[in-house]
Design a protein around this motif. Structure first.
Motif, PDB file in Angstrom:
ATOM      1  N   ARG A   1      37.250  40.953  54.056  1.00 16.70           N
ATOM      2  CA  ARG A   1      36.759  40.277  52.908  1.00 16.70           C
ATOM      3  C   ARG A   1      37.212  40.567  51.679  1.00 16.70           C
ATOM      4  O   ARG A   1      36.875  41.595  51.149  1.00 16.70           O
ATOM      5  CB  ARG A   1      35.146  40.587  52.841  1.00 16.70           C
ATOM      6  CG  ARG A   1      34.310  39.775  54.033  1.00 16.70           C
ATOM      7  CD  ARG A   1      32.902  39.813  53.928  1.00 16.70           C
ATOM      8  NE  ARG A   1      32.481  39.485  52.497  1.00 16.70           N
ATOM      9  CZ  ARG A   1      31.368  39.591  52.054  1.00 16.70           C
ATOM     10  NH1 ARG A   1      30.419  40.322  52.865  1.00 16.70           N
ATOM     11  NH2 ARG A   1      31.205  39.212  50.555  1.00 16.70           N
ATOM     12  N   VAL A   2      38.213  39.628  51.276  1.00 16.15           N
ATOM     13  CA  VAL A   2      38.885  39.863  49.876  1.00 16.15           C
ATOM     14  C   VAL A   2      38.093  40.042  48.819  1.00 16.15           C
ATOM     15  O   VAL A   2      38.261  40.570  47.774  1.00 16.15           O
ATOM     16  CB  VAL A   2      40.049  39.202  49.784  1.00 16.15           C
ATOM     17  CG1 VAL A   2      40.939  39.380  50.908  1.00 16.15           C
ATOM     18  CG2 VAL A   2      39.571  37.751  49.729  1.00 16.15           C
ATOM     19  N   ASP A   3      36.559  39.492  48.888  1.00 11.83           N
ATOM     20  CA  ASP A   3      35.809  39.333  47.596  1.00 11.83           C
ATOM     21  C   ASP A   3      34.869  40.578  47.833  1.00 11.83           C
ATOM     22  O   ASP A   3      33.561  40.500  46.850  1.00 11.83           O
ATOM     23  CB  ASP A   3      35.193  38.302  47.628  1.00 11.83           C
ATOM     24  CG  ASP A   3      34.154  37.743  48.936  1.00 11.83           C
ATOM     25  OD1 ASP A   3      33.417  37.111  48.776  1.00 11.83           O
ATOM     26  OD2 ASP A   3      34.378  38.581  49.925  1.00 11.83           O
TER      27      ASP A   3
ATOM     28  N   ALA B   1      31.509  43.326  40.213  1.00 14.80           N
ATOM     29  CA  ALA B   1      31.647  42.103  40.696  1.00 14.80           C
ATOM     30  C   ALA B   1      32.940  41.503  40.932  1.00 14.80           C
ATOM     31  O   ALA B   1      34.143  41.988  40.149  1.00 14.80           O
ATOM     32  CB  ALA B   1      31.006  40.983  39.865  1.00 14.80           C
ATOM     33  N   PHE B   2      33.123  41.043  41.776  1.00 16.98           N
ATOM     34  CA  PHE B   2      34.550  40.185  42.184  1.00 16.98           C
ATOM     35  C   PHE B   2      35.046  39.273  41.458  1.00 16.98           C
ATOM     36  O   PHE B   2      34.042  38.466  40.880  1.00 16.98           O
ATOM     37  CB  PHE B   2      34.608  39.613  43.712  1.00 16.98           C
ATOM     38  CG  PHE B   2      35.734  38.792  43.934  1.00 16.98           C
ATOM     39  CD1 PHE B   2      35.750  37.376  44.171  1.00 16.98           C
ATOM     40  CD2 PHE B   2      36.811  39.504  44.373  1.00 16.98           C
ATOM     41  CE1 PHE B   2      36.631  36.733  44.491  1.00 16.98           C
ATOM     42  CE2 PHE B   2      37.952  38.853  44.820  1.00 16.98           C
ATOM     43  CZ  PHE B   2      37.938  37.413  44.739  1.00 16.98           C
ATOM     44  N   VAL B   3      36.367  39.354  40.838  1.00 18.95           N
ATOM     45  CA  VAL B   3      36.723  38.422  40.078  1.00 18.95           C
ATOM     46  C   VAL B   3      37.891  37.525  40.703  1.00 18.95           C
ATOM     47  O   VAL B   3      37.740  36.173  40.508  1.00 18.95           O
ATOM     48  CB  VAL B   3      37.343  38.859  38.850  1.00 18.95           C
ATOM     49  CG1 VAL B   3      38.172  37.934  38.135  1.00 18.95           C
ATOM     50  CG2 VAL B   3      36.302  39.740  37.959  1.00 18.95           C
ATOM     51  N   SER B   4      38.883  38.020  41.395  1.00 22.79           N
ATOM     52  CA  SER B   4      39.946  37.291  41.953  1.00 22.79           C
ATOM     53  C   SER B   4      40.705  38.012  42.820  1.00 22.79           C
ATOM     54  O   SER B   4      40.710  39.288  42.806  1.00 22.79           O
ATOM     55  CB  SER B   4      40.819  36.539  40.789  1.00 22.79           C
ATOM     56  OG  SER B   4      41.882  35.988  41.456  1.00 22.79           O
ATOM     57  N   ALA B   5      41.410  37.410  43.918  1.00 17.56           N
ATOM     58  CA  ALA B   5      42.216  38.210  44.868  1.00 17.56           C
ATOM     59  C   ALA B   5      43.394  37.269  44.958  1.00 17.56           C
ATOM     60  O   ALA B   5      43.385  36.202  45.303  1.00 17.56           O
ATOM     61  CB  ALA B   5      41.338  38.694  46.009  1.00 17.56           C
TER      62      ALA B   5
ATOM     63  N   PHE C   1      38.459  43.069  39.924  1.00 18.05           N
ATOM     64  CA  PHE C   1      36.865  43.220  39.960  1.00 18.05           C
ATOM     65  C   PHE C   1      36.539  43.638  38.580  1.00 18.05           C
ATOM     66  O   PHE C   1      37.416  43.949  37.763  1.00 18.05           O
ATOM     67  CB  PHE C   1      36.305  44.256  40.781  1.00 18.05           C
ATOM     68  CG  PHE C   1      36.220  44.163  42.333  1.00 18.05           C
ATOM     69  CD1 PHE C   1      37.479  43.843  42.808  1.00 18.05           C
ATOM     70  CD2 PHE C   1      35.187  43.704  42.987  1.00 18.05           C
ATOM     71  CE1 PHE C   1      37.612  43.629  44.320  1.00 18.05           C
ATOM     72  CE2 PHE C   1      35.394  43.181  44.426  1.00 18.05           C
ATOM     73  CZ  PHE C   1      36.487  43.261  44.958  1.00 18.05           C
ATOM     74  N   ARG C   2      35.295  43.239  38.215  1.00 19.16           N
ATOM     75  CA  ARG C   2      34.854  43.730  36.797  1.00 19.16           C
ATOM     76  C   ARG C   2      33.560  44.377  36.905  1.00 19.16           C
ATOM     77  O   ARG C   2      32.628  44.068  37.542  1.00 19.16           O
ATOM     78  CB  ARG C   2      34.817  42.583  35.688  1.00 19.16           C
ATOM     79  CG  ARG C   2      34.104  41.563  36.060  1.00 19.16           C
ATOM     80  CD  ARG C   2      34.177  40.403  35.240  1.00 19.16           C
ATOM     81  NE  ARG C   2      33.304  39.283  35.460  1.00 19.16           N
ATOM     82  CZ  ARG C   2      33.556  37.937  35.112  1.00 19.16           C
ATOM     83  NH1 ARG C   2      34.455  37.709  33.901  1.00 19.16           N
ATOM     84  NH2 ARG C   2      32.578  37.078  35.204  1.00 19.16           N
TER      85      ARG C   2
ATOM     86  N   ASP D   1      33.223  32.057  41.497  1.00 16.40           N
ATOM     87  CA  ASP D   1      32.997  30.774  40.890  1.00 16.40           C
ATOM     88  C   ASP D   1      32.912  30.795  39.402  1.00 16.40           C
ATOM     89  O   ASP D   1      33.191  29.726  38.769  1.00 16.40           O
ATOM     90  CB  ASP D   1      31.601  30.258  41.550  1.00 16.40           C
ATOM     91  CG  ASP D   1      31.603  29.632  42.679  1.00 16.40           C
ATOM     92  OD1 ASP D   1      30.542  29.723  43.383  1.00 16.40           O
ATOM     93  OD2 ASP D   1      32.637  29.517  43.332  1.00 16.40           O
ATOM     94  N   SER D   2      32.398  31.847  38.777  1.00 13.88           N
ATOM     95  CA  SER D   2      32.281  32.009  37.434  1.00 13.88           C
ATOM     96  C   SER D   2      33.613  32.024  36.602  1.00 13.88           C
ATOM     97  O   SER D   2      33.413  31.699  35.402  1.00 13.88           O
ATOM     98  CB  SER D   2      31.643  33.388  37.125  1.00 13.88           C
ATOM     99  OG  SER D   2      32.190  34.603  37.683  1.00 13.88           O
ATOM    100  N   VAL D   3      35.083  32.418  37.389  1.00 12.93           N
ATOM    101  CA  VAL D   3      36.089  32.136  36.616  1.00 12.93           C
ATOM    102  C   VAL D   3      37.000  31.074  37.038  1.00 12.93           C
ATOM    103  O   VAL D   3      37.859  30.807  36.304  1.00 12.93           O
ATOM    104  CB  VAL D   3      36.661  33.429  36.564  1.00 12.93           C
ATOM    105  CG1 VAL D   3      35.938  34.622  36.263  1.00 12.93           C
ATOM    106  CG2 VAL D   3      37.202  33.618  38.183  1.00 12.93           C
ATOM    107  N   LYS D   4      36.486  30.329  37.821  1.00 14.55           N
ATOM    108  CA  LYS D   4      37.570  29.363  38.476  1.00 14.55           C
ATOM    109  C   LYS D   4      37.882  28.241  37.284  1.00 14.55           C
ATOM    110  O   LYS D   4      36.710  28.017  36.594  1.00 14.55           O
ATOM    111  CB  LYS D   4      36.699  28.451  39.796  1.00 14.55           C
ATOM    112  CG  LYS D   4      36.910  29.077  40.743  1.00 14.55           C
ATOM    113  CD  LYS D   4      36.240  28.252  42.053  1.00 14.55           C
ATOM    114  CE  LYS D   4      36.289  29.132  43.458  1.00 14.55           C
ATOM    115  NZ  LYS D   4      35.384  28.408  44.320  1.00 14.55           N
TER     116      LYS D   4
END
Length: 126
Positions: free
Chosen positions: A106-108, A46-50, A37-38, A62-65
């Protein structure tokens, strides 16, 4: 006691790359999901990746895909976040998190995670 220690943050020019690491200890993580998260200045976390520890399924905001890649090294109990094509808006403190995965997890979603690292600062200079 689960411990998560992040490293790899720093200052980078826009378009550059960084790789964050999260060293995990204190458990066998086979039933866990690990996430990044960041929190940017003045913004909410905010969630980034899992990634699921056992099967390796990955999830991205979506912002980092297409720019960020999450991975894990089971032997080293370490999760990585490779960040490419960095943008000034990626500037934030990045946190590693861990949770036991259930059928409804919910991993996000930040409150899903019970274990957090202290964070590592990433600054992207334009």
């Amino acid at each position: 006691q689960v411990q998560l220690v992040e490293s790899g943050g720093g200052l980078v020019q826009a378009g550059g790359s960084l790789r964050l690491s999260c060293a995990a200890s204190g458990r066998t993580f086979s039933s866990y999901a690990m996430a990044w998260f960041r929190r940017a200045p003045g913004k909410e976390r905010a969630f980034v990746s899992a990634i699921s520890w056992s099967g390796g399924s990955t999830y991205y905001a979506d912002s980092v895909k297409g720019r960020f890649t999450i991975s894990r090294d089971i032997a080293k109990n370490t999760v990585y976040l490779q960040m490419n094509s960095l943008k000034p808006e990626d500037t934030a403190v990045y946190y590693c998190a861990a949770t036991v995965v259930g059928p409804a997890t919910r991993v996000d979603y930040g409150p899903s995670y019970g274990y957090w690292g202290r964070g590592t600062q990433v600054t992207v200079d334009s």
